[in-house]
Design an enzyme around this catalytic site. Sequence first.
Site, PDB file in Angstrom:
ATOM      1  N   HIS A  31     -18.906  31.715   9.829  1.00  0.00           N
ATOM      2  CA  HIS A  31     -18.101  31.992   8.626  1.00  0.00           C
ATOM      3  C   HIS A  31     -17.646  30.678   7.960  1.00  0.00           C
ATOM      4  O   HIS A  31     -17.920  30.448   6.781  1.00  0.00           O
ATOM      5  CB  HIS A  31     -16.891  32.839   9.018  1.00  0.00           C
ATOM      6  CG  HIS A  31     -16.010  33.212   7.873  1.00  0.00           C
ATOM      7  ND1 HIS A  31     -16.083  34.431   7.242  1.00  0.00           N
ATOM      8  CD2 HIS A  31     -15.042  32.518   7.228  1.00  0.00           C
ATOM      9  CE1 HIS A  31     -15.196  34.472   6.263  1.00  0.00           C
ATOM     10  NE2 HIS A  31     -14.547  33.313   6.231  1.00  0.00           N
ATOM     11  N   GLU A  32     -16.973  29.852   8.741  1.00  0.00           N
ATOM     12  CA  GLU A  32     -16.472  28.596   8.161  1.00  0.00           C
ATOM     13  C   GLU A  32     -17.644  27.686   7.794  1.00  0.00           C
ATOM     14  O   GLU A  32     -17.573  26.944   6.810  1.00  0.00           O
ATOM     15  CB  GLU A  32     -15.512  27.901   9.117  1.00  0.00           C
ATOM     16  CG  GLU A  32     -14.292  28.737   9.522  1.00  0.00           C
ATOM     17  CD  GLU A  32     -13.496  29.302   8.344  1.00  0.00           C
ATOM     18  OE1 GLU A  32     -13.547  28.724   7.246  1.00  0.00           O
ATOM     19  OE2 GLU A  32     -12.840  30.351   8.531  1.00  0.00           O
ATOM     20  N   HIS A  91     -18.783  28.562   4.310  1.00  0.00           N
ATOM     21  CA  HIS A  91     -17.938  27.900   3.298  1.00  0.00           C
ATOM     22  C   HIS A  91     -18.357  26.436   3.122  1.00  0.00           C
ATOM     23  O   HIS A  91     -18.470  25.927   2.013  1.00  0.00           O
ATOM     24  CB  HIS A  91     -16.468  27.919   3.740  1.00  0.00           C
ATOM     25  CG  HIS A  91     -15.764  29.230   3.550  1.00  0.00           C
ATOM     26  ND1 HIS A  91     -15.695  29.859   2.340  1.00  0.00           N
ATOM     27  CD2 HIS A  91     -15.081  30.019   4.423  1.00  0.00           C
ATOM     28  CE1 HIS A  91     -14.992  30.988   2.463  1.00  0.00           C
ATOM     29  NE2 HIS A  91     -14.608  31.105   3.725  1.00  0.00           N
TER      30      HIS A  91
END
Lengths: 492, 492
Positions: A257-258, A261
């Site tokens: 997820h990170e 980003h």
Amino acid sequence: MDTMAALKARSAQLVDLHHIMALMQWDQEVGMPRRAAAGRAGQFATLSGLLHRQETDPKLGELLARAGEQPELSGVEQALVRVLRRSYNRNTKLPEAFVTEFAQLTSEAQACWVEARQRSDFALFRPLLEKLVVMSRRQADYFGYADHPYDALLDIYEEGLTTAATEQMFARLKEPLIARVHKWQGRTPGLRFAEPFAGADQERFAARLLAAMGFDFDRGSLARSIHPFSTTLGHHDRRVTNRYSPHGLDFVFGALHEGGHALYEQGISDELAHSHLDDGVSLGIHESQSRLWENIIGRSRPFWERFFPELQTFFPAQFAGVDFESFIQGINRVEPGLIRVDSDEVCYNLHVLIRFELEKALLEGALAVADLPVAWNEKYDEYLGVKVGSDEVGVLQDIHWSHGSFGYFPTYTIGNLAAAQIWAQYKKVDSDYEQTIGTGDFFKIRQWLTEQLYRHGSVYPPTELLEKVTGQPLDSKYFLEYLDDKISGIAG
Amino acid sequence: MDTMAALKARSAQLVDLHHIMALMQWDQEVGMPRRAAAGRAGQFATLSGLLHRQETDPKLGELLARAGEQPELSGVEQALVRVLRRSYNRNTKLPEAFVTEFAQLTSEAQACWVEARQRSDFALFRPLLEKLVVMSRRQADYFGYADHPYDALLDIYEEGLTTAATEQMFARLKEPLIARVHKWQGRTPGLRFAEPFAGADQERFAARLLAAMGFDFDRGSLARSIHPFSTTLGHHDRRVTNRYSPHGLDFVFGALHEGGHALYEQGISDELAHSHLDDGVSLGIHESQSRLWENIIGRSRPFWERFFPELQTFFPAQFAGVDFESFIQGINRVEPGLIRVDSDEVCYNLHVLIRFELEKALLEGALAVADLPVAWNEKYDEYLGVKVGSDEVGVLQDIHWSHGSFGYFPTYTIGNLAAAQIWAQYKKVDSDYEQTIGTGDFFKIRQWLTEQLYRHGSVYPPTELLEKVTGQPLDSKYFLEYLDDKISGIAG
């Protein structure tokens, strides 16, 4: 072109100060000593005040007024003027004393939230949250709005987003999602691991996945924090954090997820470096990339056909007795729970809906902060059928309000919807997309995303960018189709 | 008292900005991604420029002028005015463009130095070092001086220090030290370890020693960097770094050294928090505390009577075959070498003398940067009788010049002399000092140091403080007596 040169220099200086604030925030969550919190709050207040003075400098306003008269601006220059104007207009509406006070409050509130959450004691956080709500309403009044004070806050994170549009988005999702939860709930077994995971091994595997995604460790780093996040400290400094619970696979999906980003940010063109355009355009578009990598790619069958053997090798004891099929079923299990960040993809947007409704009520004054835990718990029971046993896993679970970030949550749902819509577009140019994922080499996917999306930074407004990439405005049908395709095959 | 309230508020804000810069520096050396260096340099330039504008604000000058008319200032308030005046006078002498350019240069130079040192290639660093010398001479001209440009730089780190006084200090040390090197050189065997040390274990033992010294981990942290350092990021945020080579005990003495600096800072009175007085008063006094803990306490027999068994337990394989006596001899071995930070206590001040002479020559223009490696190597041969094989272990070994810190090195020798002088005073109030050390509980020593020295922060100028603690000005006899007492007993 003196006006543009001056604007670019101002943009660079403001971006420097924002990146310094991001470092202070990163450090606060990653490594700052316990008793340093109050001092850091004062430092935030001091630098916020200085930054605010720079951002509201009337000379900047004059330069922006004169920029409109420049006849031959490039597309990127026009975009810079547009983004700076939006920022200048917003900043000149907030008095400096308000900005300083708000920075001090949020810094204190964040340290307080950490403690309140550890003790599972909402009462500890309540006085600061009350102040945060009051100040957020004042913020909305300063910004101004046409229909609803919440509009002013939503627009901070997602340009042009309104309360009405958000209500409409959720109206189209709420019943279809609740129906799917009922249909799929508990149809596949959960994952059970024979042994707990060691943090150091989790961190190594997380770094392995980030490297596979194409995260550039020369231009970023991986650290630990209570709540995973990604942040930008410079054009060549895009950092992610992760957390390592001994139980379960949070560390895998947190990293993906990170990492999503960070890939977006690392993909921004060098041409936009050191300017306001060197940034993801909105939280919704940002979240589309974290969720694309975490869920659409990272919970797919071909992804794990490639990486499951490695995961087994990293954690032989933990994965004793876990076969591939039960792994795929486990990571895609639909089961309502209390924690948003642990939620499956079907329930997730219902968690967001609850926060949206509560924030709206808090800002309208229809709900008092003191009544928030009860309201929270009632909605969890109504939409997801789960009972909240303590504040730690209820109303205190998210960091956002301690940051004073009201209006942020709906962007998660925009991200989920946009991710599915963008992925549907990618599938048109790569019909062998499952094979592409299965190689474990994401160059092709990253290249397409970079070309279509990442490199543009904040050049196009988010709605314009999404239409540019997918040919149409945000449409929830792609997300529901994606869920039906995947979950039906697994939870039949 | 409006004037004093305004001065205190300004002091707090300036200190905030300095602490933010310290965080940026800490991060640069501890965790910043490789390619972020140029961006960070720009951030330093931006914030230095803003800080400089604040520090040279004519309104601050007016407040300081008016402060002289206030009749009823407390001692602490008078000290704050004195320290702010010194800072204001210094800062108003530097044009903002110079400050910005210097900050950019030192940030680039530091990244360049790291690479040049790794490659052992002085030529890579030379162009930036040339610029640093030129800018340091301009800095001296801006500051002004009576006798020698170097005076202006020495005074930055040690209030009132001059080239002449430094020459005199070294004149009284040079021959006695060279004589003692010849007398004791190689008289005791070096330490040999059966196995290399693992970084994680070293870090745990370093943290153990810091805790034993009384370092407060709630008000500080321990991290890794290429060159160990200690820094202050806030009244309750005093951090140390250390490095972990697989060979030898650098990690032990690095921790004790940086821990000594940090204890001093953590001992500053809360009353002085968030002001210019919340700081060690000078580098010489600071170094007296790092050397006191590293050498006087940390290489003493009673210290290791307490901690040697623990060290053996932490590193059983490494210490196989190392008995207590050979350990004490090994850690106090006199043997000229190439590296200042690895040097024994007898040779150490000769390393400093070399740097002092070279800096003076560079600033006078008597020595060109291009000729620096040859001059360095010649002096090492002459004073210490060692041949420099490569720049990495020669002229590139220290970080200081990359920071633009000319005039810093002599404070190391001041620190060594002051440490012995302060310790001689402590022994008068604790005749059982060896037993005190042997308990491994340093409360009594720390309490005396805090009461006498640490709590005062920058309230008294360094020479005044030393006289207050020891009853006389700096005198090298205590250091030579300390060496003779200890080393004669070991290397007899």
